[in-house]
Write a protein that holds these residues in place. Structure first.
Motif, PDB file in Angstrom:
ATOM      1  N   LYS A 183       3.533  11.118  -0.788  1.00 21.72           N
ATOM      2  CA  LYS A 183       3.619  12.474  -0.233  1.00 21.72           C
ATOM      3  C   LYS A 183       5.066  12.869   0.038  1.00 21.72           C
ATOM      4  CE  LYS A 183      -0.948  12.682   1.955  1.00 21.72           C
ATOM      5  NZ  LYS A 183      -1.682  12.787   3.248  1.00 21.72           N
ATOM      6  N   GLU A 184       5.861  11.862   0.438  1.00 15.08           N
ATOM      7  CA  GLU A 184       7.255  12.123   0.782  1.00 15.08           C
ATOM      8  C   GLU A 184       8.170  12.070  -0.446  1.00 15.08           C
ATOM      9  OE1 GLU A 184       8.228   9.301   3.772  1.00 15.08           O
ATOM     10  OE2 GLU A 184       6.715  10.038   5.193  1.00 15.08           O
ATOM     11  N   GLY A 185       7.575  11.783  -1.604  1.00 19.71           N
ATOM     12  CA  GLY A 185       8.367  11.750  -2.832  1.00 19.71           C
ATOM     13  C   GLY A 185       9.158  10.475  -3.007  1.00 19.71           C
ATOM     14  N   LYS A 186       8.822   9.432  -2.274  1.00 17.15           N
ATOM     15  CA  LYS A 186       9.540   8.150  -2.382  1.00 17.15           C
ATOM     16  C   LYS A 186       8.858   7.294  -3.450  1.00 17.15           C
ATOM     17  CE  LYS A 186      10.905   8.241   2.485  1.00 17.15           C
ATOM     18  NZ  LYS A 186      10.806   7.538   3.797  1.00 17.15           N
ATOM     19  N   LYS A 187       9.061   7.717  -4.693  1.00 13.72           N
ATOM     20  CA  LYS A 187       8.356   7.080  -5.799  1.00 13.72           C
ATOM     21  C   LYS A 187       8.756   5.619  -5.992  1.00 13.72           C
ATOM     22  CE  LYS A 187       7.147   7.815 -10.634  1.00 13.72           C
ATOM     23  NZ  LYS A 187       7.345   8.655 -11.848  1.00 13.72           N
ATOM     24  N   ALA A 188      10.047   5.331  -5.920  1.00 16.53           N
ATOM     25  CA  ALA A 188      10.516   3.956  -6.143  1.00 16.53           C
ATOM     26  C   ALA A 188       9.941   3.001  -5.093  1.00 16.53           C
ATOM     27  CB  ALA A 188      12.040   3.910  -6.118  1.00 16.53           C
ATOM     28  N   GLU A 189      10.000   3.466  -3.830  1.00 11.98           N
ATOM     29  CA  GLU A 189       9.457   2.622  -2.762  1.00 11.98           C
ATOM     30  C   GLU A 189       7.944   2.426  -2.947  1.00 11.98           C
ATOM     31  OE1 GLU A 189      11.468   5.102  -2.418  1.00 11.98           O
ATOM     32  OE2 GLU A 189      12.918   4.860  -0.780  1.00 11.98           O
ATOM     33  N   ALA A 190       7.277   3.477  -3.387  1.00  8.31           N
ATOM     34  CA  ALA A 190       5.828   3.381  -3.589  1.00  8.31           C
ATOM     35  C   ALA A 190       5.492   2.395  -4.698  1.00  8.31           C
ATOM     36  CB  ALA A 190       5.247   4.756  -3.921  1.00  8.31           C
ATOM     37  N   GLU A 191       6.286   2.419  -5.806  1.00  9.38           N
ATOM     38  CA  GLU A 191       6.033   1.495  -6.911  1.00  9.38           C
ATOM     39  C   GLU A 191       6.269   0.051  -6.472  1.00  9.38           C
ATOM     40  OE1 GLU A 191       4.679   2.108  -9.791  1.00  9.38           O
ATOM     41  OE2 GLU A 191       4.501   4.218  -9.244  1.00  9.38           O
ATOM     42  N   ALA A 192       7.293  -0.167  -5.637  1.00  9.55           N
ATOM     43  CA  ALA A 192       7.560  -1.520  -5.122  1.00  9.55           C
ATOM     44  C   ALA A 192       6.409  -1.999  -4.243  1.00  9.55           C
ATOM     45  CB  ALA A 192       8.874  -1.522  -4.337  1.00  9.55           C
ATOM     46  N   ALA A 193       5.900  -1.081  -3.439  1.00 11.56           N
ATOM     47  CA  ALA A 193       4.766  -1.429  -2.572  1.00 11.56           C
ATOM     48  C   ALA A 193       3.526  -1.755  -3.399  1.00 11.56           C
ATOM     49  CB  ALA A 193       4.491  -0.296  -1.598  1.00 11.56           C
ATOM     50  N   LYS A 194       3.342  -0.990  -4.502  1.00 11.07           N
ATOM     51  CA  LYS A 194       2.201  -1.269  -5.382  1.00 11.07           C
ATOM     52  C   LYS A 194       2.317  -2.657  -6.018  1.00 11.07           C
ATOM     53  CE  LYS A 194       1.130   3.522  -6.674  1.00 11.07           C
ATOM     54  NZ  LYS A 194       1.102   4.499  -7.808  1.00 11.07           N
ATOM     55  N   ALA A 195       3.541  -3.007  -6.422  1.00 10.69           N
ATOM     56  CA  ALA A 195       3.752  -4.330  -7.016  1.00 10.69           C
ATOM     57  C   ALA A 195       3.455  -5.436  -5.994  1.00 10.69           C
ATOM     58  CB  ALA A 195       5.195  -4.435  -7.519  1.00 10.69           C
ATOM     59  N   GLU A 196       3.904  -5.219  -4.757  1.00  6.14           N
ATOM     60  CA  GLU A 196       3.620  -6.207  -3.701  1.00  6.14           C
ATOM     61  C   GLU A 196       2.113  -6.313  -3.458  1.00  6.14           C
ATOM     62  OE1 GLU A 196       4.536  -7.140   1.027  1.00  6.14           O
ATOM     63  OE2 GLU A 196       5.543  -5.455   0.040  1.00  6.14           O
ATOM     64  N   THR A 197       1.434  -5.158  -3.482  1.00  5.33           N
ATOM     65  CA  THR A 197      -0.013  -5.141  -3.270  1.00  5.33           C
ATOM     66  C   THR A 197      -0.734  -5.922  -4.366  1.00  5.33           C
ATOM     67  OG1 THR A 197       0.087  -3.004  -2.162  1.00  5.33           O
ATOM     68  CG2 THR A 197      -2.041  -3.664  -3.060  1.00  5.33           C
ATOM     69  N   ALA A 198      -0.290  -5.768  -5.601  1.00  5.80           N
ATOM     70  CA  ALA A 198      -0.920  -6.492  -6.711  1.00  5.80           C
ATOM     71  C   ALA A 198      -0.806  -8.004  -6.499  1.00  5.80           C
ATOM     72  CB  ALA A 198      -0.280  -6.074  -8.033  1.00  5.80           C
ATOM     73  N   GLY A 199       0.378  -8.426  -6.081  1.00  5.28           N
ATOM     74  CA  GLY A 199       0.563  -9.853  -5.812  1.00  5.28           C
ATOM     75  C   GLY A 199      -0.297 -10.343  -4.666  1.00  5.28           C
ATOM     76  N   LEU A 200      -0.407  -9.517  -3.645  1.00  2.98           N
ATOM     77  CA  LEU A 200      -1.230  -9.889  -2.483  1.00  2.98           C
ATOM     78  C   LEU A 200      -2.718  -9.959  -2.838  1.00  2.98           C
ATOM     79  CD1 LEU A 200       0.537  -7.757   0.275  1.00  2.98           C
ATOM     80  CD2 LEU A 200       0.481 -10.257   0.127  1.00  2.98           C
ATOM     81  N   LYS A 201      -3.149  -9.057  -3.739  1.00  2.00           N
ATOM     82  CA  LYS A 201      -4.561  -9.092  -4.156  1.00  2.00           C
ATOM     83  C   LYS A 201      -4.879 -10.372  -4.919  1.00  2.00           C
ATOM     84  CE  LYS A 201      -5.571  -4.150  -4.171  1.00  2.00           C
ATOM     85  NZ  LYS A 201      -5.926  -2.965  -5.004  1.00  2.00           N
ATOM     86  N   THR A 202      -3.922 -10.830  -5.718  1.00  2.00           N
ATOM     87  CA  THR A 202      -4.105 -12.114  -6.410  1.00  2.00           C
ATOM     88  C   THR A 202      -4.206 -13.250  -5.386  1.00  2.00           C
ATOM     89  OG1 THR A 202      -2.901 -11.348  -8.353  1.00  2.00           O
ATOM     90  CG2 THR A 202      -3.086 -13.724  -8.053  1.00  2.00           C
ATOM     91  N   ALA A 203      -3.313 -13.205  -4.398  1.00  5.03           N
ATOM     92  CA  ALA A 203      -3.345 -14.239  -3.349  1.00  5.03           C
ATOM     93  C   ALA A 203      -4.654 -14.176  -2.563  1.00  5.03           C
ATOM     94  CB  ALA A 203      -2.161 -14.058  -2.406  1.00  5.03           C
ATOM     95  N   SER A 204      -5.143 -12.955  -2.288  1.00  7.41           N
ATOM     96  CA  SER A 204      -6.391 -12.778  -1.546  1.00  7.41           C
ATOM     97  C   SER A 204      -7.573 -13.375  -2.314  1.00  7.41           C
ATOM     98  CB  SER A 204      -6.632 -11.297  -1.280  1.00  7.41           C
ATOM     99  OG  SER A 204      -7.876 -11.098  -0.626  1.00  7.41           O
ATOM    100  N   LYS A 205      -7.591 -13.148  -3.617  1.00  2.00           N
ATOM    101  CA  LYS A 205      -8.671 -13.704  -4.436  1.00  2.00           C
ATOM    102  C   LYS A 205      -8.647 -15.227  -4.407  1.00  2.00           C
ATOM    103  CE  LYS A 205     -10.505 -13.816  -9.140  1.00  2.00           C
ATOM    104  NZ  LYS A 205     -10.277 -13.397 -10.546  1.00  2.00           N
ATOM    105  N   GLU A 206      -7.448 -15.799  -4.536  1.00  2.00           N
ATOM    106  CA  GLU A 206      -7.312 -17.258  -4.518  1.00  2.00           C
ATOM    107  C   GLU A 206      -7.742 -17.836  -3.167  1.00  2.00           C
ATOM    108  OE1 GLU A 206      -3.261 -17.828  -5.546  1.00  2.00           O
ATOM    109  OE2 GLU A 206      -3.572 -17.498  -7.712  1.00  2.00           O
ATOM    110  N   LEU A 207      -7.345 -17.147  -2.096  1.00  2.00           N
ATOM    111  CA  LEU A 207      -7.728 -17.614  -0.759  1.00  2.00           C
ATOM    112  C   LEU A 207      -9.239 -17.472  -0.529  1.00  2.00           C
ATOM    113  CD1 LEU A 207      -4.743 -16.173   1.308  1.00  2.00           C
ATOM    114  CD2 LEU A 207      -5.307 -18.602   1.022  1.00  2.00           C
ATOM    115  N   SER A 208      -9.838 -16.408  -1.043  1.00  2.00           N
ATOM    116  CA  SER A 208     -11.291 -16.222  -0.923  1.00  2.00           C
ATOM    117  C   SER A 208     -12.039 -17.329  -1.645  1.00  2.00           C
ATOM    118  CB  SER A 208     -11.691 -14.856  -1.492  1.00  2.00           C
ATOM    119  OG  SER A 208     -11.155 -13.805  -0.720  1.00  2.00           O
TER     120      SER A 208
END
Length: 425
Positions: free
Chosen positions: A66-91
């Motif tokens: 919403k704030e137009g911080k596209k680069a920061e948003a893409e970095a957050a998405k990349a971190e989220t993808a990694g965390l989802k992989t970790a979440s699956k492994e932990l589950s």
């Protein structure tokens, strides 16, 4: 099964109790359970932390876009993808640890009640009550496996022909005696306030695990492999499983059920005179009483159930005794068991005809059988059951103890209204 919280908070008591059962390496086994539980808790904490971070990032990404911080948003998405992989492994790790913990707990028997004596075998059981006079038979007296041939009331050869060894055919007065015992025992149970149940005689795997027959007695049960079903070894299994995954109201307790069913047991490797005739069968009939009770009243209920079985044996005019089983002779799931034995005059030995047991919370924990207490909190219930009674050895004792040369076999007076005859001749 035992609760992890009990093993953690009362480790010394658990080790001592398992020692009474002669359970090997109790200290090591409990330590392994607690280590698995610690790993499960740590993994759960890590999983919760990762999932919390994923949720937080999801909110942040929306705000960044919403704030137009596209680069920061893409970095957050990349971190989220990694965390989802970790979440699956932990589950997946959590699931594996939970399954491991369940297997470990299934392998540990119940903790004996404090009154259970030490001992390794039936020789160490305690006689706590004895009633009746052992009859004296004449020299021509026969064991029941000869009497059933003489009067043609039970046929093992026919059973072997159509099924195999251990499946007798009851005929004529033998069949009527079976039916008389069923009705007599059920009527007495109904008079004592038990609610009659006619359950299925095959159960699924979950039911076998619920009451503890699986995995402990898997090899003793007949398994219908194509359907994943098991023939019941006792009506305890289907009747107790009526309350699997149930939360009961305290005002509805105790639950008192009774059921008549055939019972099936493989009893592999049994040979010798002590298992001849009706002494040990692959299929037999039994009336079972089952109660569900609050913890504070369950031992009072156990005594009530024992008194009920006593009244049946007295009515049948059979000499009997009650034994408190020692730790080494108790069933895997029981906290305290009383065995009832009748005396067979022709065989000159005691025959077990009933076991009455309190399982405390052991079955209820597997079944998730609970009630709401005064504070509206869910608590595990206690389950109890007893044979009231098993037919084969009762029939054997009636035939052997009541035989008289030239006069046939006398039927106990209490059964005559049910049999319609006074003698087998």
């Amino acid at each position: 099964m035992l609760q992890v919280t009990f093993l953690r908070e009362h480790t010394d008591k658990a080790i001592a109790g398992l020692g009474k059962r002669n359970f090997p390496n109790a200290e090591q086994v409990i330590a392994e359970v607690l280590a698995t539980d610690d790993a499960r808790k740590q993994t759960q904490a890590e999983l919760d932390k990762v999932n919390a971070r994923i949720n937080a990032l999801s909110k942040e990404i929306g705000a960044m876009m919403k704030e137009g911080k596209k680069a920061e948003a893409e970095a957050a998405k990349a971190e989220t993808a990694g965390l989802k992989t970790a979440s699956k492994e932990l589950s997946e790790k959590m699931t594996a640890l939970e399954e491991q913990l369940t297997r470990q707990l299934y392998a540990i028997p119940n903790i004996p009640h404090e009154s259970v004596p030490h001992g390794r075998s039936a020789d160490d059981n305690e006689v706590v009550f004895q009633h009746g006079t052992i009859p004296t038979l004449d020299d021509a007296a026969l064991p029941h496996w000869e009497l059933i041939k003489k009067f043609d009331i039970i046929d093992f050869d026919l059973g072997n022909k159509i099924s195999g060894a251990g499946f007798p055919v009851y005929k004529g007065k033998g069949a009527r005696l079976q039916r008389a015992l069923m009705n007599f025992f059920l009527d007495r149970a109904n008079d004592a306030g038990y609610h009659e149940i006619q359950p299925p005689v095959v159960v699924n795997e979950a039911s076998g695990y619920g009451t503890g027959q699986l995995p402990d007695k898997e090899g003793q049960m007949y398994h219908v492999t194509a359907d994943g079903l098991y023939l019941i070894p006792t009506a305890e299994v289907p009747i107790t499983n009526l309350y699997r995954d149930i939360i009961l109201r305290k005002e509805d307790l105790p639950i008192k059920n009774v059921g008549f069913t055939p019972c099936f047991r493989r009893e592999a490797g049994s040979w010798g005179a002590h298992v001849r005739g009706l002494n040990r069968l692959h299929q037999f009939e039994k009336v079972e009483i089952v109660q569900v009770q609050t913890p504070e009243k369950s031992y009072e209920t156990l005594q009530e159930m024992c008194e009920h079985v006593k009244s049946l044996l007295m009515a049948l005019e059979l000499p009997f005794r009650i034994l408190r089983l020692c730790g080494g002779d108790m069933g895997f799931t029981s906290a305290l068991t009383y065995d009832f034995e009748v005396y067979s005059a022709a065989q000159q030995r005691w025959l077990e005809v009933s076991s009455v047991s309190n399982f405390e919370t052991y079955q209820a924990n597997r079944l998730k059988l609970r009630y709401r207490d005064e504070n509206n909190k869910t608590q595990l219930l206690h389950t109890l059951n007893g044979s009231a009674l098993a037919f084969p050895r009762i029939v054997a004792a009636i035939l052997e103890n009541n035989q008289k040369a030239g006069e046939g076999i006398r039927i106990p007076k209490a059964l005559v209204p049910y049999t319609g005859f006074e003698t087998i001749d």
